[in-house]
Write an enzyme that holds these catalytic residues in place. Structure first.
Site, PDB file in Angstrom:
ATOM      1  N   LYS A  76      15.335   8.561  25.878  1.00 44.27           N
ATOM      2  CA  LYS A  76      15.401   8.166  24.661  1.00 44.27           C
ATOM      3  C   LYS A  76      15.602   9.495  23.776  1.00 44.27           C
ATOM      4  O   LYS A  76      14.701  10.444  24.180  1.00 44.27           O
ATOM      5  CB  LYS A  76      14.336   7.296  24.021  1.00 44.27           C
ATOM      6  CG  LYS A  76      14.255   6.826  22.662  1.00 44.27           C
ATOM      7  CD  LYS A  76      13.244   5.878  22.108  1.00 44.27           C
ATOM      8  CE  LYS A  76      13.589   5.088  20.957  1.00 44.27           C
ATOM      9  NZ  LYS A  76      12.230   4.372  20.423  1.00 44.27           N
ATOM     10  N   SER A 151      13.951  -0.392  18.546  1.00 44.48           N
ATOM     11  CA  SER A 151      14.542   0.917  18.351  1.00 44.48           C
ATOM     12  C   SER A 151      15.286   1.527  19.647  1.00 44.48           C
ATOM     13  O   SER A 151      16.124   2.300  19.430  1.00 44.48           O
ATOM     14  CB  SER A 151      13.871   2.009  17.387  1.00 44.48           C
ATOM     15  OG  SER A 151      12.602   2.309  18.212  1.00 44.48           O
ATOM     16  N   SER A 175       9.259  -1.831  20.257  1.00 45.31           N
ATOM     17  CA  SER A 175      10.786  -1.137  20.550  1.00 45.31           C
ATOM     18  C   SER A 175      11.132  -0.924  22.094  1.00 45.31           C
ATOM     19  O   SER A 175      12.306  -0.413  22.326  1.00 45.31           O
ATOM     20  CB  SER A 175      10.766   0.488  19.729  1.00 45.31           C
ATOM     21  OG  SER A 175      11.071  -0.048  18.321  1.00 45.31           O
TER      22      SER A 175
HETATM   23  N1  GLN Z   1      10.863  -2.777  14.925  1.00 45.76           N
HETATM   24  C1  GLN Z   1       9.839  -2.196  14.436  1.00 45.76           C
HETATM   25  C2  GLN Z   1      10.017  -1.217  13.063  1.00 45.76           C
HETATM   26  O1  GLN Z   1      10.862  -1.202  12.494  1.00 45.76           O
HETATM   27  C3  GLN Z   1       9.247  -1.338  15.713  1.00 45.76           C
HETATM   28  C4  GLN Z   1       9.826  -0.074  15.922  1.00 45.76           C
HETATM   29  C5  GLN Z   1       9.192   0.696  17.191  1.00 45.76           C
HETATM   30  O2  GLN Z   1       8.543   0.202  17.783  1.00 45.76           O
HETATM   31  N2  GLN Z   1       9.577   1.992  17.012  1.00 45.76           N
HETATM   32  O3  GLN Z   1       9.244  -0.309  12.743  1.00 45.76           O
END
Ligand code: GLN
Length: 497
Positions: A76, A151, A175
């Site tokens: 990532k 994400s 995410s």
């Molecule tokens: N969807 C969540 C957010 O927008 C979690 C994102 C994540 O786990 N990095 O914060």
């Protein structure tokens, strides 16, 4: 080869059936063919990857190989990797080449794994659909009109499309688990503090945790064995005796491999009213998975997590608060984007941040600064911290009655690109089942449990398992036994030959 497990790849490398250079090239070719449509990778650097592959082959030839030596992995783009452009999905870091390795990257390097490239992600990991990336959205390999989740959507799409055998992700509010669910992968968010955050670009430091995204629980165990471990460079890293996360997986399956296991089903996920918040086909798929678990010998008990309903609001105070502080370092001075034209120093800061950050990131910075400001701190931030404690207490009470907790990972299958991007609250609700786990610091995973939406374009559904602190080995085993009895995790999207 592209459907082989990491264990099988490792064996093939050991038996010299294939070299790491050949394997890496195979994936680089697939990336060249399919990445233009899927957009899973932001940066690919074949020369660097092949150099690592040659070194891995030399290590194996010298008899110095471990299980991951020579295996290509997608990383990532939140992990700093020396000499690699590291963007975190942002215009702000579009030109940033990291001078050092994150601990996770260093550990994979030391194990001899090959970095296949840096995967696309929501900007600074803020999002649930990968649509906030400055590098454009990622397409879900199961239906390219749909999002892969976020994400870590690039990592999920890369593995689902067989553009990498496995990948890393990070999970602040879901995410790893949510994109794993939407792309038919197995993903694990470890207990907070198990994997070092050093060199992982910070979003919300008290919630961020890295973990593996792969096709099976077995593969996840193998990756976690390399990723986990105490790191003095991360003050929240935990000093624990190293363990083999796959130690329970090789025991013979037997007819009832999960006899004695108590699975908790939270009222807050499965009550009549609560089920209404979940897509009915998704819920039916989860119910079928519960039936399979009973056949495997597990017993189910009802548990209650009464503060669960406060998780999303508490998270969307705490995470932006921490993000607003973490992102203050991007000021156009030390690294990253600087506005080409500006007046004085303040104007340079303002213009660089205004131009360098996208809408969602700005929204979080504004919310975060607001909830931390004098006069609102007690009403919002402190209150959210209290809720966080209540949520952790709920889980502690539930684990007095059960070993693992089960539920859906996402209330819907993959949604259409653009369906929620204009409505932040709808987007935030995608994380309704995952966020409490981060607030409590618990380990959680998602695994494939079926498909919805018809045979034409089947859409994967993810089952979530939540463990008690440091119970990763058990979680992986509970997932593995299900994967021995089912083949959902082996299905692959059509049309990506
Ligand atoms: N969807 C969540 C957010 O927008 C979690 C994102 C994540 O786990 N990095 O914060």
């Amino acid at each position: 080869m592209i459907n082989a497990s990491l264990k099988e790849l490792s064996q093939a490398l050991a038996d010299k059936k294939i070299s790491s250079v050949e394997l890496t090239q195979l994936y680089l070719d697939r990336i060249a063919r399919h990445n233009p449509a899927i957009n899973a990778y932001i940066t690919v650097n074949g020369e660097r990857s092949l150099a690592q592959a040659r070194a891995a082959d030399a290590r194996r030839a010298a008899g110095d190989g471990g299980p991951l030596t020579g295996i290509p992995l997608a990383q990532k783009d939140i992990f700093c990797a020396q000499g690699w452009r590291t963007t975190c999905g942002s215009h702000m870091l579009a030109n940033f080449v990291s001078p050092y390795d994150a601990t996770v990257i260093q550990k994979f390097d030391a194990a001899g794994a090959v970095n296949l490239g840096k995967t696309n992600m929501d900007e600074f990991a803020m999002g649930s659909s990968n649509e906030t990336s400055w590098f454009g959205p990622v397409k879900n390999p199961w239906d390219q009109e749909r999002v892969p989740g976020g994400s870590s959507g690039g990592s999920a799409a890369a593995v689902a499309a067989r553009l990498a055998p496995a990948a890393t992700g990070t999970d602040t509010g879901g995410s790893i688990r949510q994109p794993a669910a939407l792309c038919n992968l197995t993903g694990l968010k470890p207990t907070y503090g198990v994997v070092s955050r050093w060199g992982m670009i910070a979003f919300a430091s008290s919630l961020d945790q890295a973990g593996p995204m792969a096709r099976s629980a077995e593969d996840c165990a193998l990756l976690l064995n390399t990723m986990a471990g105490f790191d003095p460079k991360d003050s929240t890293s935990l000093e624990r005796t190293p363990e083999d996360y796959g130690r329970l997986l090789d025991a013979p399956a037997g007819a009832k491999p999960l006899a004695g296991l108590k699975i908790g089903l939270p009222k807050e996920f499965f009550g009549a009213e609560e089920q209404a918040g979940c897509d009915t086909e998704v819920m039916a798929t989860i119910q079928a998975a519960i039936a399979t678990y009973r056949e495997l010998g597990a017993e189910t008990v009802e548990v209650s997590l009464p503060s669960m309903k406060l998780a999303v609001p508490a998270y969307y105070v705490i995470a932006p608060a921490e993000a607003s502080s973490n992102l203050s370092r991007f000021d156009g001075v030390r690294y990253g984007y600087r506005a080409p034209e500006y007046g004085d120093l303040n104007d340079m800061y303002c213009k660089s941040r205004a131009q360098g950050f996208g809408e969602e990131v700005k929204r979080r910075i504004l919310i975060g600064t607001y909830v931390l400001s004098h006069g609102y701190y007690d009403a919002y931030y402190l209150q959210a911290q209290r809720i966080r404690r209540l949520i952790a207490d709920d889980f502690a009470a539930a684990y007095a009655q059960c070993d693992v907790i089960l539920g859906p990972t996402s209330p819907t299958p993959a949604f259409k690109l653009g369906a929620k991007s204009g409505d932040p609250v709808q987007m935030y609700l995608s994380d309704i089942y995952t966020i409490a786990v981060n607030l409590a610091g618990l380990p959680g995973m998602s695994l494939p449990c079926g498909f919805v939406g018809g045979a034409d374009k089947p859409l994967p559904v993810g089952l979530q398992l939540i463990g008690n602190y440091f119970d990763e080995a058990r979680l992986l085993n509970v997932a593995h036994r299900y994967q021995q009895a089912t083949d959902w995790h082996q299905r692959q999207p059509a049309g990506l030959e």
